[in-house]
Design a protein around this motif. Sequence first.
Motif, PDB file in Angstrom:
ATOM      1  N   ILE A 597     -56.654 -10.788  69.992  1.00 57.05           N
ATOM      2  CA  ILE A 597     -56.565 -11.566  71.229  1.00 57.05           C
ATOM      3  C   ILE A 597     -55.478 -11.019  72.134  1.00 57.05           C
ATOM      4  CG2 ILE A 597     -55.626 -13.746  72.097  1.00 57.05           C
ATOM      5  CD1 ILE A 597     -57.538 -15.265  70.532  1.00 57.05           C
ATOM      6  N   HIS A 598     -54.316 -10.717  71.569  1.00 52.04           N
ATOM      7  CA  HIS A 598     -53.245 -10.263  72.462  1.00 52.04           C
ATOM      8  C   HIS A 598     -53.533  -8.867  72.997  1.00 52.04           C
ATOM      9  CE1 HIS A 598     -49.588 -10.828  74.539  1.00 52.04           C
ATOM     10  NE2 HIS A 598     -48.988  -9.773  73.983  1.00 52.04           N
ATOM     11  N   MET A 599     -54.181  -8.027  72.188  1.00 50.14           N
ATOM     12  CA  MET A 599     -54.600  -6.729  72.716  1.00 50.14           C
ATOM     13  C   MET A 599     -55.538  -6.922  73.902  1.00 50.14           C
ATOM     14  SD  MET A 599     -56.807  -3.606  71.063  1.00 50.14           S
ATOM     15  CE  MET A 599     -56.193  -3.879  69.423  1.00 50.14           C
ATOM     16  N   SER A 600     -56.419  -7.896  73.806  1.00 52.03           N
ATOM     17  CA  SER A 600     -57.343  -8.179  74.903  1.00 52.03           C
ATOM     18  C   SER A 600     -56.584  -8.561  76.160  1.00 52.03           C
ATOM     19  CB  SER A 600     -58.305  -9.305  74.506  1.00 52.03           C
ATOM     20  OG  SER A 600     -59.032  -8.965  73.337  1.00 52.03           O
ATOM     21  N   ILE A 612     -62.139  -3.358  85.488  1.00 55.44           N
ATOM     22  CA  ILE A 612     -62.649  -3.509  84.131  1.00 55.44           C
ATOM     23  C   ILE A 612     -62.121  -4.827  83.589  1.00 55.44           C
ATOM     24  CG2 ILE A 612     -62.690  -2.568  81.791  1.00 55.44           C
ATOM     25  CD1 ILE A 612     -62.171   0.214  83.079  1.00 55.44           C
ATOM     26  N   ARG A 613     -63.040  -5.743  83.323  1.00 54.31           N
ATOM     27  CA  ARG A 613     -62.665  -7.071  82.851  1.00 54.31           C
ATOM     28  C   ARG A 613     -62.616  -7.074  81.318  1.00 54.31           C
ATOM     29  NH1 ARG A 613     -66.105  -7.233  87.060  1.00 54.31           N
ATOM     30  NH2 ARG A 613     -67.866  -6.932  85.623  1.00 54.31           N
ATOM     31  N   VAL A 614     -61.638  -7.756  80.776  1.00 52.76           N
ATOM     32  CA  VAL A 614     -61.504  -7.841  79.317  1.00 52.76           C
ATOM     33  C   VAL A 614     -61.380  -9.313  78.944  1.00 52.76           C
ATOM     34  CG1 VAL A 614     -60.268  -7.066  77.271  1.00 52.76           C
ATOM     35  CG2 VAL A 614     -60.282  -5.632  79.328  1.00 52.76           C
ATOM     36  N   ASN A 615     -62.315  -9.792  78.155  1.00 48.93           N
ATOM     37  CA  ASN A 615     -62.344 -11.196  77.785  1.00 48.93           C
ATOM     38  C   ASN A 615     -62.663 -11.358  76.299  1.00 48.93           C
ATOM     39  OD1 ASN A 615     -62.027 -12.747  80.443  1.00 48.93           O
ATOM     40  ND2 ASN A 615     -63.673 -11.307  80.964  1.00 48.93           N
TER      41      ASN A 615
END
Length: 699
Positions: A597-600, A612-615
């Motif tokens: 999660i924190h990498m995201s 670039i969306r990261v979810n």
Amino acid sequence: MNKTFQYVSYLWDEQKAKSLGDDQVALLIYRSNILGADLRITNYGGGNTSCKTIEKDPLTGKDVEVMWVKGSGGDIGTLTKSGLAALYVDKLRALEGIYRGIAHEDEMVGLFNHCIYDLDSKAPSIDTPLHSFLPFKHIDHLHPDAAIAIAASKDGEKITAELFEGQIAWVPWQRPGFDLGLQLRNALDANPGIRGIMLGGHGLFTWGDTAYECYINSLEVIEKASAFLATNYGKKRPIFGGEKIKSLVGSQRKEQAARIAPLLRGLASSYSRMVGTFNDSDTVLQFINSHDLSKLAPMGTSCPDHFLRTKIAPLVLDIPASQDLSDLGAVKSHIEKLFADYRDGYKKYYETHKRHNSPALRDPNPVVILWPGVGMFSYAKDKQTSRVASEFYINAINVMRGAEAVSEYVSLPLQEAFDIEYWLLEEAKLQRMPKEKALSRKVALITGSAGGIGKAIADKLAEEGACVVLTDIDEDRLANARKDFGKDAAIAVKLDVLDNDTIGQAYKAACLAFGGVDIIVNCAGLAISKPLAETTEADWDLLNDVLVKGQFKVSQAGVSILRTQGLGGDIVNIVSKNALVSGPNNVGYGTAKAAQIHMSRLLAAELGPDKIRVNVVNPDAVIEGSKIWEGKWAEGRAKAYGVTVEELPAFYAKRTLLNEIISTKDIANGVLAFVGGLLGKSTGNILNVDGGVAAAFVR
């Protein structure tokens, strides 16, 4: 009758035909399908077939002649009865009495609707009168490469007369329509007893009293044309003037193509996102490596079906096949200039030839891109369309090769080409196309997609129009998963998230098959449930390697492609409720999930400027189809909660606010929520799909 052919496939099955009895419409469909199965006979969506039958008029009860003909926008290879238009023959022919001449062609198409016999008919095509004014029971209008090669040659009329000894008449090039139907009738009247008509620059008409006689007649004419060309290849001069450059070997070609494809795709998508196809067949290489490439490529294609799908001419890359592409920056500005020049040239073509009522300028980017020594790229709105564009340009190459072998290739005059490309009737057909699906122009790579959540995500994204790259470490399971997708919908590639080589090969495959990637879903995973004292260092390393390092490696490699394309994109990481909730006996798994999660979040912050969306989608207790729930993980979680393994699904459902069991489809819907277009301005977010676990509320 001759049943042995060298240049076309004889596919007639007598038993199959007998099973259809005297149903002439069924025999028409059967004949159409087997003709369309051979791309040497006609290209996808090209040509049309018909039959005439006697039917009872539903109003008068009298016998009437009805023509069943392929409707607008169909494909004979996949034709069914729903793709046919059925019209009264006498009413169609009676339209001649109100026909106002060639300047009023377009108004006739609307009048075809007044001639419809079967109210379930497909919309009649512009070629309808070409069949109605010929008296034969069964008719084929095909676009075989061999016939068009003769039709598109400078001496086509003379060659046709001599080769077929007067049995095939010639009608000069004319745009399809009502008047061309009259011209076919006139040609038949002037040449009684002929077996077909060659349309200059366009194609072939053949016929017969029965479906089988028509089929054989078509095959024999195409075979004769093909054999004639074969005896002339290389006779006058080397094919396409001979080889100018050497191709790279196969593996090098594919390596170069995969490297440059995302750049080409990004540039070809400057107006609308496109999906690509790469082809390095011998036919393509012979043409693009030849001396005549520079002469023939700018001339454009001849058959209307060809350039409607490929544009009038391709873009040729003038960089060496062996160009070092380890740093695309070295060639990017040059290729950008080639694209800009092509767009300017296309806009000039439009402005020079447009009519007062022409549709607005369409996307001016090239559809077909040729790289000598490497291969051909084609770009269109979806995989099928780009593949078909590639096939059509190969048809055009075959036509040019044949025409040059026996005479001299002649393309359509630019004004004629423009008038077809921007024909109001063609524009109307485009406007009738169904609305595109949400992901029809997207390519998604999903790790761990041979089963469980990953497979459900792949199913959902494909259902919404995406091309999917199925990846998994289990090759047998992966091959089985691939069977659920259509020809153009998916590829399957082994991928180990800890192995750089397989990661690279998966992205390479995506670039060769589809031109690049838009959506990356990190779903591959495993789970180990143990108390702290029983968790080994090996457990810890395995969890963090697969879940954290794997997500990092797949994302890192994918972002390189997303940045090269310059089209933005999505990374969706399938994590877990356990990343937010502190549960018992879960230190290794929960820690790794929290890191995911924190990498995201970190990637969302870094990649935002690249659009670039990261979810994150957080599932919980998704048991169906999941290998995670096989064996010790289920036992560990059951032990932690004091229930049996069999009681786990109900246990998990009861602890949710909604009292629901979570399915793989629920998680797939969560992914679609992020990538389907409605949340295009959302990044760094977490969507819990867990039935409502209060302890997992993010805020």
